[in-house]
Design a protein around this motif. Structure first.
Motif, mmCIF file in Angstrom:
data_model
loop_
_atom_site.group_PDB
_atom_site.id
_atom_site.type_symbol
_atom_site.label_atom_id
_atom_site.label_comp_id
_atom_site.label_asym_id
_atom_site.label_seq_id
_atom_site.Cartn_x
_atom_site.Cartn_y
_atom_site.Cartn_z
ATOM 1 N N LEU A 150 0.730 -1.198 0.108
ATOM 2 C CA LEU A 150 -0.213 0.087 -0.191
ATOM 3 C C LEU A 150 0.762 1.283 -0.030
ATOM 4 N N MET A 151 1.918 1.241 0.759
ATOM 5 C CA MET A 151 2.777 2.440 0.990
ATOM 6 C C MET A 151 3.637 2.447 -0.357
ATOM 7 N N LEU A 152 4.135 1.457 -0.930
ATOM 8 C CA LEU A 152 4.614 1.303 -2.269
ATOM 9 C C LEU A 152 3.913 2.079 -3.311
ATOM 10 N N GLY A 153 2.643 1.553 -3.343
ATOM 11 C CA GLY A 153 1.608 2.016 -4.301
ATOM 12 C C GLY A 153 1.479 3.603 -3.996
ATOM 13 N N PHE A 154 1.276 4.053 -2.787
ATOM 14 C CA PHE A 154 1.265 5.583 -2.742
ATOM 15 C C PHE A 154 2.356 6.110 -3.225
ATOM 16 N N LEU A 155 3.623 5.697 -3.002
ATOM 17 C CA LEU A 155 5.142 6.427 -3.625
ATOM 18 C C LEU A 155 4.637 6.350 -5.126
ATOM 19 N N MET A 156 4.378 5.250 -5.703
ATOM 20 C CA MET A 156 4.262 5.193 -7.191
ATOM 21 C C MET A 156 3.165 6.269 -7.857
ATOM 22 N N PHE A 157 2.092 6.138 -7.082
ATOM 23 C CA PHE A 157 1.087 7.415 -7.253
ATOM 24 C C PHE A 157 1.662 8.743 -7.220
ATOM 25 N N ILE A 158 2.576 8.916 -6.380
ATOM 26 C CA ILE A 158 3.013 10.160 -6.311
ATOM 27 C C ILE A 158 3.967 10.408 -7.325
ATOM 28 N N GLN A 159 4.939 9.352 -7.537
ATOM 29 C CA GLN A 159 5.813 9.650 -8.888
ATOM 30 C C GLN A 159 4.821 9.865 -10.006
#
Length: 260
Positions: free
Chosen positions: A33-42
């Motif tokens: 979930l956190m990695l997905g959040f980082l991907m979303f920000i990128q």
């Protein structure tokens, strides 16, 4: 065989009734979930800046695509798995001492070897579920945010890396189990896990990480850099031998438990 099956059923019942299974699933689910959040920000830097998620001068490095996302999940499983899988092994074996049920187990008319084997099987099943949950949640999150670069070949390759790292970490749970028995509780094995992570960083830095068991899953997943992703047969043999030694030590400890 019936004794192992019955003992395994008891271990699984202990795990389910303690709620530890669900807590560890929740903890490991947090990673994709956190990695997905980082991907979303990128993937959406302007939106993130406008929403106050990033400073106006913040720069994001890396690609927001499936290869990068799968790579980060593999790194989480290879490194985070050492901690979480180690905790699982420490809990399964250490709780018998903290709950003071070890004497009851030793008095049962069942082979101690089969009790230990059933515990190791329960640990393997538990950690396998955690790994599959990470993959499943990662897929849902990745598709939800619309990451580019998907292919079935990439998915199969990434799944093999994630599962391979998970299997190695499961094998390396056996020394943690032995420390839990030797230390008669949770603290010693968790200290051991933290120590292995600390040592893996040092040994990896000086160039011998491919020969230290707890560094090898990270090398396998590419967490130590793509130049270190290729391992020799020796590295895999070291992992297997470490697992066998841990299992032998645990079995020996239980066989001689009355004398300790």
């Amino acid at each position: 065989m019936n004794q192992i099956r019955n003992s395994l059923e008891v271990e699984i019942l202990k795990i389910i009734k303690s709620n530890m299974l669900w807590l560890t699933i929740l903890g490991f689910t947090f990673a994709p979930l956190m990695l997905g959040f980082l991907m979303f920000i990128q993937k959406n830097p302007e939106f993130a800046r406008n929403a106050g998620l990033l400073g106006k001068k913040a720069n994001l490095a890396g690609e927001a695509d499936w290869p990068a996302y799968f790579g980060m999940i593999a790194q989480v499983v290879s490194i985070g798995g050492i901690i979480l899988f180690g905790f699982v092994a420490a809990w399964v074996f250490g709780r018998e001492y903290t709950d003071r049920t070890i004497k009851d187990l030793l008095a049962l008319p069942i082979s101690r070897t089969k009790v230990v084997l059933s515990k190791f099987i329960a640990i393997a099943l538990w950690c396998t579920i955690l790994s599959l949950v990470v993959i499943a949640v990662g897929l849902v999150v990745g598709f939800s945010i619309g990451l580019p670069g998907w292919s079935s070949e990439l998915a199969r390759y990434s799944a093999s890396i994630i599962i391979g790292a998970a299997v190695m970490n499961i094998v390396l749970c056996t020394p943690v189990a032995f420390i839990a028995c030797y230390g008669r509780g949770y603290m010693a094995p968790m200290g051991f896990v933290i120590g292995t992570i600390f040592l893996s960083q040092i040994i990896g830095t000086i160039g011998y990480g491919a020969y230290f068991p707890w560094s090898i899953p990270a090398f396998f997943s590419g967490a130590a850099g793509p130049e270190n992703a290729e391992l020799s047969v020796v590295s895999y043999v070291i992992v297997v031998l470490s697992g066998l030694l841990g299992m032998y030590g645990t079995l020996t400890w239980w066989r001689m438990a009355d004398q300790r």
